[in-house]
Design an enzyme around this catalytic site. Structure first.
Site, PDB file in Angstrom:
ATOM      1  N   ASP A 299       0.150  -1.226  11.630  1.00  0.00           N
ATOM      2  CA  ASP A 299      -0.503  -0.422  10.680  1.00  0.00           C
ATOM      3  C   ASP A 299       0.028   1.137  10.854  1.00  0.00           C
ATOM      4  OD1 ASP A 299      -1.343   0.716   8.253  1.00  0.00           O
ATOM      5  OD2 ASP A 299      -3.176  -0.396   8.042  1.00  0.00           O
TER       6      ASP A 299
HETATM    7  C1  BGC Z   1      -2.073   1.606   5.178  1.00  0.00           C
HETATM    8  C2  BGC Z   1      -1.217   0.599   5.152  1.00  0.00           C
HETATM    9  C3  BGC Z   1       0.176   1.086   4.450  1.00  0.00           C
HETATM   10  C4  BGC Z   1       0.631   2.078   5.498  1.00  0.00           C
HETATM   11  C5  BGC Z   1       1.919   2.597   5.230  1.00  0.00           C
HETATM   12  C6  BGC Z   1      -1.645   2.722   5.896  1.00  0.00           C
HETATM   13  O1  BGC Z   1      -2.567   3.684   6.038  1.00  0.00           O
HETATM   14  O2  BGC Z   1      -3.217   1.063   5.739  1.00  0.00           O
HETATM   15  O3  BGC Z   1      -1.699  -0.578   4.242  1.00  0.00           O
HETATM   16  O4  BGC Z   1       1.089   0.109   4.242  1.00  0.00           O
HETATM   17  O5  BGC Z   1      -0.255   2.957   5.710  1.00  0.00           O
HETATM   18  O6  BGC Z   1       1.968   3.508   4.001  1.00  0.00           O
END
Ligand code: BGC
Length: 767
Positions: A299
């Site tokens: 993540d």
């Molecule tokens: C979120 C993810 C997301 C990623 C990319 C993160 O803050 O938890 O679910 O896909 O950002 O934007």
């Protein structure tokens, strides 16, 4: 010199891959290499790659400059730009639109030594440009074909816009409405959650990843994120083996079985180990037992954050733990690019781990068809033809209607009858932005059809539209806190005066679309700001109210339930919001949604879920004054509106539940009849309870459902088959058991309204 080397490399790869590489001079006089690599070509390509290039594939940057403008000259952006041109980046996120993506892809393909194309990822969560209902809303439809179609449409628009990868579906089960990301999941149940997960994966990916109108899906967040303690975003999770294997993991396993291309780990700790560095989850379960061969992306920054968790002394150690645990790609931590090479050189990381990660990423690029044609998603004509077509809008409107849940409809307040005077009151009545929900970065702001616009099309009713109070004080967006109006009451008196005059009031209240989603946890589940005051003031002069609730989570609607005859849960329904709601309000569509998450009586009940364990003292003593049973002294235990609840403009009756023993399992049949005056759809739900298991099982577990449309007076016999797959459970270590003994088989129209038959599974003599 460089050119000779490239030619030599291409000759070798040609021999291995049996394809003819094309070498083209581009207008900047650089050599463009277009290497058509087959699956076996990935292996040959790997052999040609330097360690830096392999690690480069494992590196994902967020868009850092406007690629159609001048290139960055200094600062971090200039370094990233240099890395991109040196083949040290495997993927980008948050770049969108054919023009931008093509420019960046060109750099990867034409300017780097091996010309390996990039993956372009984006959060296509509930639609891309045309915004679909938020995921929890779609789940309320219990209509897997509709959900699949909605994801297919999202993929189509995103792919036509140059993207080839979405970071969806989020399949985190959650039992806590305080957690803002419940809007992005399928609710509290692993059975429904798994079905929805599969529908979404199949919708995004289709049958063929190389189709230019499909994109790779990503099951996230592996695992446990939805169990954030106290519902506070990013918080620690403590999850027993039972809950992990029976509740949290099943939707992820379902995604693997459905062929999901990628996974994302997460921000949370699970029992003390940040999941990004969780070897047992990623290597043992996912890539080992489940045989997942795709890519695990971290993540955002979650590799680096392991240091902050107190799980690594520094970023280098965080990188070491992440690669060993099975994180293949680093999203925006810059840890892999900084430290992996040294870790390999020092012998701390086995080169085979790097090869494995790079291979997974290259295989995905191959499956997407990017080696054959890196620009296959970059067709400007397609981009302008596909996005927002009439066909898409119609399908999304239908998805929106199916997502609505009629919570109660006393006195047949809905549908609205013609020739009435109606005041439509509330801060969300004319809103064109909030109904787009939280994850709608590619959509234009203020493009939802508002309730006012939807209803105004019905000219035989005398409508008045009033805001009553403002919900927010400033304009809202994805990254900043949403400021709620707690002070300005201007408008309440005008709303009250109007309400006095009209036959009927419709109130459209709830949360702003940016009050749920990532980093939007709440400690209260009430109507934010001054809306409760507005509701009560209007109710005092005209109680004939239809209340439409827009929210990204279950709210506490206790006061409304006691005082308002008709309540509709409308979530955030996306671009077609107002049209879909008008269809329901005017009776053009008979609501058929059922709740995928329990609605509480009080925030103090959190976490609240239907599939809980029994305590030893679940019921009140015969003497109601005695306190010694599992309860609150100030509130009921039950949900206000339970999981699976949802009403209709017609009535359904259940009768004749029969369960037959098939030896190892059971077959249940039940008769469903539409006893009302209009056609309608009903979701029939089957629950079981294993009443004497070696590991105590929940009081109810959903194990089957079917949605049927019945005409007035029509009946249907519905059949459910229960096999080992539905009757068993995982123990704390993750071993599956199916045990003999007594089971309750329950069938009905919600988790609380069921008929029950007790049966016994007896495959061997009980000792
Ligand atoms: C979120 C993810 C997301 C990623 C990319 C993160 O803050 O938890 O679910 O896909 O950002 O934007």
């Amino acid at each position: 010199m460089g050119r000779i080397l490239i030619l030599a490399i291409l000759t070798i790869s040609c021999i291995v891959s049996c394809n003819t590489p094309k070498i083209i001079e581009n207008n900047k006089n650089r050599v463009m290499i277009h290497t058509p690599i087959k699956y076996d070509g990935v292996e040959s390509l790997l052999k040609l790659m330097t360690l830096d290039e392999k690690i480069g594939q494992m590196n994902q940057y967020s868009g850092f400059w406007n690629a159609t403008g001048p290139s960055p000259k200094d600062g971090d952006a200039a370094i990233k730009y240099k890395n991109l041109r040196s083949g040290l980046v495997g993927s980008m996120l948050n770049v969108r639109g054919v023009k931008e993506i093509k420019e960046i892809q060109k750099i990867a393909v034409e300017e780097t030594r091996l010309g390996i194309p990039l993956l372009f990822g984006f959060d296509v969560i509930h639609g891309y440009k045309t915004i679909a209902p938020i995921p929890i809303a779609e789940s309320a439809s219990w209509d897997m074909e509709a959900i699949k179609l909605s994801s297919k449409i999202a993929a189509k628009e995103a792919a036509a816009s140059g993207l080839n990868w979405t970071f969806a579906p989020m399949v985190d089960i959650s039992r806590d409405a305080r957690w803002g990301r419940v809007m992005e999941g399928a609710g509290e149940d692993p059975y429904l959650g798994s079905k929805v997960a599969v529908a979404r994966v199949k919708g995004f990916q289709g049958d063929d990843l190389s189709d230019p109108l499909t994109i790779a899906a990503c099951a996230k967040h592996f695992a446990g994120y939805g169990f954030a303690e106290a519902g506070r975003e990013y918080n620690t999770t403590v999850i027993s083996g039972d809950i992990l294997h029976n509740i949290v993991l099943p939707p992820f396993k379902a995604c693997v079985d459905a062929g999901v291309a990628t996974f994302m780990n997460g921000f949370n700790q699970l029992n003390g180990i940040p999941v990004t560095g969780h070897k047992q989850l990623q290597r043992k379960i996912l890539k080992g037992q489940w045989g997942f061969e795709g890519v695990m992306v971290s993540d955002w920054g979650s590799i680096g954050e392991m240091k902050v968790h107190g799980f690594a002394a520094n970023e280098k150690e965080a990188g070491l733990k992440a690669i060993i645990a099975g994180s293949d790609m680093d999203m925006e931590s810059y840890v892999y690019e900084k430290h992996l090479k040294t870790l390999v050189k020092e012998g701390q990381v086995d080169i085979e781990l790097i090869n494995d990660a790079a291979r997974r990423i290259l295989n995905l690029k191959h499956e997407l068809g990017l080696f054959k044609d890196p620009y296959k998603y970059c067709n400007e004509e397609r981009e302008s033809n596909v996005i927002g077509s009439d066909e898409i809008l119609l399908a999304i409107r239908d998805m929106a209607r199916k997502s609505v849940v009629l919570l109660k409809n006393e006195n047949a307040g809905l549908p609205i009858k013609a020739n009435k005077t109606v005041a439509v009151i509330g801060p969300l009545v004319s809103e064109k932005n909030s109904p787009l929900g939280s994850w709608r970065i590619a959509a234009k702001d203020h493009t939802a059809i508002s309730v006012e616009e939807g209803l105004s099309q019905y000219t035989d009713i005398d409508w008045t539209f009033l805001q009553g109070v403002q919900l927010t004080t400033e304009s809202t967006n994805f990254v900043l806190e949403t400021k709620i109006n707690e002070v300005d009451k201007t408008g309440i008196q005008q709303a009250v005066d109007k309400a006095k005059e009209v036959d009927q009031v419709i109130m459209v209240l709830g949360e702003h679309g940016y009050q749920s989603g990532e980093a939007r946890s709440r400690t209260k589940l009430d109507l934010p700001g001054l809306q409760q005051e507005l509701l009560e003031a209007v109710h005092a002069v005209n109680p004939n109210i239809v209340l439409i609730i827009m929210s990204g989570r279950p709210l506490d609607l206790s006061w409304a339930d006691e005082n308002i005859p008709t309540i509709v849960q409308a979530w955030q329904l996306g671009t077609e919001s107002g049209n879909a709601l008008a269809d329901i309000i005017m009776g053009e569509y008979n609501p058929s949604g059922k709740l995928p998450m329990s609605f509480p009586r009080s925030v103090g009940q959190m976490p609240l879920y239907y599939n809980h364990q029994s305590t030893g003292r679940p019921t009140q003593d015969a003497n109601p004054d005695l306190v010694f049973w599992s309860h609150y002294i100030d509130e009921k235990n039950t949900a206000l509106y339970p999981f699976g609840h949802g009403e209709s403009y017609t009535n359904f009756e259940y009768s004749n539940l029969k369960v037959t023993n098939t030896g190892t399992g059971f077959t249940a049949t039940i008769d469903l009849t539409n006893t009302g005056d209009v056609a309608g759809e009903e979701v029939t739900q089957l629950y079981i309870r294993d009443v004497s298991a070696s590991l105590a099982r929940p009081v109810k577990e959903l194990k089957g459902f079917e949605k049927n449309m019945l005409k007035p007076s029509e009946s249907k016999t519905i059949t459910f088959v229960l096999t080992d797959k539905e009757l068993g459970f995982f123990d704390n270590e993750g071993n599956y058991h199916v045990e003999d003994g007594k089971f309750d088989i329950m069938v009905g129209g919600s988790s609380e309204k069921v008929m029950n038959v007790s049966v016994e599974r007896k495959t061997k003599m009980l000792e």
